[in-house]
Design a protein around this motif. Sequence first.
Motif, PDB file in Angstrom:
ATOM      1  N   GLU A 105      36.160  45.609  35.165  1.00  0.00           N
ATOM      2  CA  GLU A 105      34.913  45.420  34.400  1.00  0.00           C
ATOM      3  C   GLU A 105      34.220  44.218  34.198  1.00  0.00           C
ATOM      4  O   GLU A 105      33.093  43.970  34.420  1.00  0.00           O
ATOM      5  N   GLU A 106      34.786  43.238  34.020  1.00  0.00           N
ATOM      6  CA  GLU A 106      34.300  41.845  33.961  1.00  0.00           C
ATOM      7  C   GLU A 106      33.738  41.410  35.243  1.00  0.00           C
ATOM      8  O   GLU A 106      32.677  40.882  35.192  1.00  0.00           O
ATOM      9  N   LEU A 107      34.263  41.798  36.281  1.00  0.00           N
ATOM     10  CA  LEU A 107      33.539  41.404  37.691  1.00  0.00           C
ATOM     11  C   LEU A 107      32.380  42.100  37.852  1.00  0.00           C
ATOM     12  O   LEU A 107      31.342  41.534  38.385  1.00  0.00           O
ATOM     13  N   ALA A 108      32.531  43.289  37.438  1.00  0.00           N
ATOM     14  CA  ALA A 108      31.061  44.244  37.608  1.00  0.00           C
ATOM     15  C   ALA A 108      29.991  43.644  36.801  1.00  0.00           C
ATOM     16  O   ALA A 108      28.791  43.559  37.270  1.00  0.00           O
ATOM     17  N   ARG A 109      30.226  43.198  35.642  1.00  0.00           N
ATOM     18  CA  ARG A 109      29.088  42.498  34.919  1.00  0.00           C
ATOM     19  C   ARG A 109      28.805  41.427  35.470  1.00  0.00           C
ATOM     20  O   ARG A 109      27.424  40.988  35.282  1.00  0.00           O
ATOM     21  N   ALA A 110      29.757  40.477  36.053  1.00  0.00           N
ATOM     22  CA  ALA A 110      29.158  39.195  36.619  1.00  0.00           C
ATOM     23  C   ALA A 110      28.526  39.439  37.847  1.00  0.00           C
ATOM     24  O   ALA A 110      27.384  38.835  38.285  1.00  0.00           O
ATOM     25  N   VAL A 111      28.674  40.646  38.657  1.00  0.00           N
ATOM     26  CA  VAL A 111      28.047  40.870  39.984  1.00  0.00           C
ATOM     27  C   VAL A 111      26.527  41.084  39.464  1.00  0.00           C
ATOM     28  O   VAL A 111      25.658  40.820  39.878  1.00  0.00           O
ATOM     29  N   ASP A 112      26.494  41.897  38.364  1.00  0.00           N
ATOM     30  CA  ASP A 112      25.215  42.585  37.730  1.00  0.00           C
ATOM     31  C   ASP A 112      24.249  41.366  37.425  1.00  0.00           C
ATOM     32  O   ASP A 112      23.081  41.238  37.833  1.00  0.00           O
ATOM     33  N   ALA A 113      24.945  40.359  36.786  1.00  0.00           N
ATOM     34  CA  ALA A 113      24.333  39.272  36.054  1.00  0.00           C
ATOM     35  C   ALA A 113      23.853  38.308  37.243  1.00  0.00           C
ATOM     36  O   ALA A 113      22.575  37.747  37.273  1.00  0.00           O
TER      37      ALA A 113
END
Length: 324
Positions: A105-113
């Motif tokens: 989930e953390e990686l997904a947020r970073a990708v989106d950002a």
Amino acid sequence: MSKTRIGFIGVGGIAQRHLGVLEQFPDVSLVAFADPDFDRAVDAAARFGARAFADHTGMLEAADLDAVYICVPPFAHGAPEQAVIARNLPFFVEKPLSLDINLAEELARAVDAAGLVTAVGYHWRYLDIVEEARRRLADRPAQLLSGYWLDQTPPPQWWWRADRSGGQMVEQATHIIDLARYLAGEVTQVFGLAGHMAREGFPGLDVATASTASLRFASGAIGNLGATCLLGWGHRVGLHVFADGLALELSDHDIMIDVGAGRPVMHAQGDPVWAEDRDFIDAVRGEANRIRSPYGEALKTHRVALAIATSAREGRAIDMAEDN
């Protein structure tokens, strides 16, 4: 024509599959390889006239890259993705995304950002027979799905341990879970069961040797999955789908379509890995983005796979809304 410069983190079996495709693309240059098995990185580098590194940190610091393929075992995810995201590089990553849902989930947020182009290796989505199944189900949606991954135990010993591979539902049957989502929509509830048998010749094997899961979909459809690694051969891998007056049997090489007038079989045409790699490279190059499984979409499948494992471990049904 300018070439897209690609680096690989991990040069094992699945990486070799992608390399066999990417070397066919005239607009790609394979320039760097990193693997803790340094000899493996050296072999790949020699094959393509590239540079070899013992770790991803050294590769990312020294190589001029346009995108990265991350092909590491389940337990090794996290640091490679974080390092690639920090350098604002598009990446293709092989499933499963991580054994830690919070990390994924953390990686997904970073990708989106960062707004990065990403792709995940759910290559079944690129099968032409899967597109045929979607066409058939468009006006009479799936009501019952039965999936299977009935196979042998893979040789890498990390696969034998739940804390390294996540087990068969997470590491292998995730393809079937993703296919079920692709054809029937989102999963709202899961209930998993798992059994284990000690096996001579597989010291330390603690993953479930037999697994099942029941699924409920937001559409009202229901499904079940069965998996075992007890066989010495690949017995059955696929998904059966039933709708009003329609039965489909899908594998990764053919589809049987039954409407009560015989059981005709259509064989898959083309290479789905070629197609997913082509879509990723095109998107990286600024062309149309046709990627069918970017990181955020793949995470939805991964949540289901990990929830099944948690359900089997805790002995309770899990509502997917609990984790969203």
